[in-house]
Design a protein around this motif. Structure first.
Motif, mmCIF file in Angstrom:
data_model
loop_
_atom_site.group_PDB
_atom_site.id
_atom_site.type_symbol
_atom_site.label_atom_id
_atom_site.label_comp_id
_atom_site.label_asym_id
_atom_site.label_seq_id
_atom_site.Cartn_x
_atom_site.Cartn_y
_atom_site.Cartn_z
ATOM 1 N N ASP A 136 105.059 32.066 81.319
ATOM 2 C CA ASP A 136 106.126 31.331 80.642
ATOM 3 C C ASP A 136 105.537 30.410 79.580
ATOM 4 O OD1 ASP A 136 107.655 32.604 82.472
ATOM 5 O OD2 ASP A 136 108.317 30.829 83.560
ATOM 6 N N GLU A 137 106.207 30.351 78.440
ATOM 7 C CA GLU A 137 105.671 29.587 77.314
ATOM 8 C C GLU A 137 106.812 29.149 76.405
ATOM 9 O OE1 GLU A 137 103.449 27.544 75.956
ATOM 10 O OE2 GLU A 137 101.863 29.035 76.299
ATOM 11 N N MET A 138 106.599 28.059 75.674
ATOM 12 C CA MET A 138 107.552 27.638 74.659
ATOM 13 C C MET A 138 107.279 28.432 73.385
ATOM 14 S SD MET A 138 109.462 25.529 76.207
ATOM 15 C CE MET A 138 110.457 25.043 74.790
ATOM 16 N N ILE A 139 108.347 28.999 72.834
ATOM 17 C CA ILE A 139 108.231 29.787 71.606
ATOM 18 C C ILE A 139 109.120 29.166 70.537
ATOM 19 C CG2 ILE A 139 108.863 31.995 70.547
ATOM 20 C CD1 ILE A 139 107.757 33.420 72.904
ATOM 21 N N GLN B 13 110.138 38.361 63.496
ATOM 22 C CA GLN B 13 108.796 38.684 63.023
ATOM 23 C C GLN B 13 107.813 37.685 63.634
ATOM 24 O OE1 GLN B 13 107.932 37.910 58.869
ATOM 25 N NE2 GLN B 13 106.520 39.667 58.741
ATOM 26 N N LEU B 14 106.857 38.173 64.417
ATOM 27 C CA LEU B 14 105.895 37.322 65.103
ATOM 28 C C LEU B 14 104.793 36.907 64.126
ATOM 29 C CD1 LEU B 14 105.273 36.129 67.925
ATOM 30 C CD2 LEU B 14 103.786 38.111 68.314
ATOM 31 N N ILE B 15 104.900 35.699 63.573
ATOM 32 C CA ILE B 15 103.934 35.243 62.575
ATOM 33 C C ILE B 15 102.763 34.498 63.214
ATOM 34 C CG2 ILE B 15 105.610 35.177 60.700
ATOM 35 C CD1 ILE B 15 105.997 32.203 61.221
ATOM 36 N N GLU B 16 102.931 34.039 64.473
ATOM 37 C CA GLU B 16 101.864 33.411 65.246
ATOM 38 C C GLU B 16 102.081 33.816 66.703
ATOM 39 O OE1 GLU B 16 101.560 29.206 64.619
ATOM 40 O OE2 GLU B 16 101.644 29.377 62.434
ATOM 41 N N GLU C 263 113.069 24.692 62.471
ATOM 42 C CA GLU C 263 112.455 25.183 63.693
ATOM 43 C C GLU C 263 113.301 24.846 64.923
ATOM 44 O OE1 GLU C 263 108.541 23.605 63.923
ATOM 45 O OE2 GLU C 263 107.806 24.664 62.144
ATOM 46 N N SER C 264 113.260 25.747 65.894
ATOM 47 C CA SER C 264 113.948 25.545 67.174
ATOM 48 C C SER C 264 113.017 26.007 68.285
ATOM 49 C CB SER C 264 115.256 26.348 67.241
ATOM 50 O OG SER C 264 116.146 25.956 66.212
ATOM 51 N N ASP C 265 112.826 25.156 69.288
ATOM 52 C CA ASP C 265 111.969 25.511 70.424
ATOM 53 C C ASP C 265 112.804 26.177 71.510
ATOM 54 O OD1 ASP C 265 109.644 24.483 69.295
ATOM 55 O OD2 ASP C 265 110.068 22.458 70.025
ATOM 56 N N THR C 266 112.294 27.272 72.044
ATOM 57 C CA THR C 266 112.978 28.005 73.109
ATOM 58 C C THR C 266 112.000 28.275 74.242
ATOM 59 O OG1 THR C 266 112.448 30.154 72.135
ATOM 60 C CG2 THR C 266 114.527 29.124 71.477
ATOM 61 N N LYS C 267 112.562 28.483 75.435
ATOM 62 C CA LYS C 267 111.730 28.780 76.603
ATOM 63 C C LYS C 267 111.654 30.285 76.809
ATOM 64 C CE LYS C 267 109.496 27.669 80.422
ATOM 65 N NZ LYS C 267 108.227 26.925 80.416
ATOM 66 N N TYR C 268 110.433 30.822 76.747
ATOM 67 C CA TYR C 268 110.216 32.250 76.983
ATOM 68 C C TYR C 268 109.839 32.461 78.447
ATOM 69 C CZ TYR C 268 107.840 36.772 77.044
ATOM 70 O OH TYR C 268 107.449 38.047 77.352
ATOM 71 N N LEU D 28 114.441 34.970 76.215
ATOM 72 C CA LEU D 28 114.530 33.556 75.852
ATOM 73 C C LEU D 28 115.679 32.922 76.620
ATOM 74 C CD1 LEU D 28 114.050 33.758 71.968
ATOM 75 C CD2 LEU D 28 112.312 33.490 73.756
ATOM 76 N N SER D 29 115.392 31.763 77.214
ATOM 77 C CA SER D 29 116.404 31.061 78.002
ATOM 78 C C SER D 29 116.719 29.713 77.373
ATOM 79 C CB SER D 29 115.900 30.892 79.448
ATOM 80 O OG SER D 29 116.847 30.202 80.227
#
Length: 227
Positions: A158-161, A204-207, A170-175, A182-183
């Motif tokens: 689990d990670e913040m994306i 698009q996954l830029i990082e 920007e918006s932080d989401t919980k993966y 995403l939750s």
């Protein structure tokens, strides 16, 4: 004369039985046990105890921190429930009974335009298209991501994306790695960007934990059709 002899024999027999019974009782020590029971004191009745009165409880917080020990303790009894609520970002609840579903034609048109946009992106950054459904933008607000993409490119735990829109916001989401989706935080992103059923998003996954998100509006197809 015969009757007198029978009476005499009966009396002798009865007297003999009484003496035998008395002898047996003496052997079993029953007389002493009966006398002991007669002389034993009767148990005293149980004393009734009065119920203890409950002490009123003060609805005040116990302060254990020295940092706030000198401050007056709050009285929650006098405070309204509104003041105890945790501050959260507020969004207007959408009426689930008035959902608007995209037509199949407009949905396919949005997906086609998303595919055209994805084809023009730098292919060194992996990407995928996610068409929006009602479960993504109303009600549950859960966004499942392509499983193979997650296994190949996203963290195994689990990670913040971070989601970055086309304006750079920007918006932080919980993966959630186990559920590949995403939750927490996705609901805010969906509502802030007014996503609806039929929209198509290009991720698009830029990082390693950062997506650039392009939004293709299904309403644009409806507006073109009206013209």
């Amino acid at each position: 004369m015969v009757m007198s002899n029978k009476v005499l024999a009966y009396e002798e027999s009865r007297q003999k039985r009484l003496e035998e019974n008395k002898k047996r009782m003496e052997e079993l020590n029953l007389n002493k046990l009966a006398q002991a029971l007669r002389n034993s004191p009767k148990p005293s009745p149980m004393k009734k105890t009065k119920p203890r009165a409950k002490q009123p409880v003060e609805l005040t917080a116990v302060r254990r921190s020295s940092r706030v020990a000198d401050k007056p303790a709050p009285n929650y009894k006098e405070m309204g429930l509104e003041t105890l609520r945790i501050g959260r970002r507020s969004y207007g609840r959408r009426d689930l009974l008035n959902r608007v579903y995209a037509s199949d034609g407009n949905r396919l048109d949005a997906i086609q335009r998303a595919e055209d946009l994805e084809a023009g992106l730098d292919n060194q950054f992996p990407s995928f298209i996610k068409p929006m459904l009602q479960s993504h933008v109303t009600g549950g607000f859960w966004l499942g991501l392509p499983v193979q993409f997650c296994k190949a490119h996203l963290p195994k735990h689990d990670e913040m994306i971070t989601l970055v829109d086309e304006n750079g916001d920007e918006s932080d989401t919980k993966y959630l790695a186990m559920k590949t989706g995403l939750s927490g935080g996705w609901r805010g992103f969906a509502l802030d960007h007014e996503l609806v059923d039929g929209d198509a998003l290009v991720f698009q996954l830029i990082e390693p934990t950062r997506f650039k998100v392009y939004i293709i509006r299904v309403n644009e197809a409806e507006e073109k059709g009206a013209e």
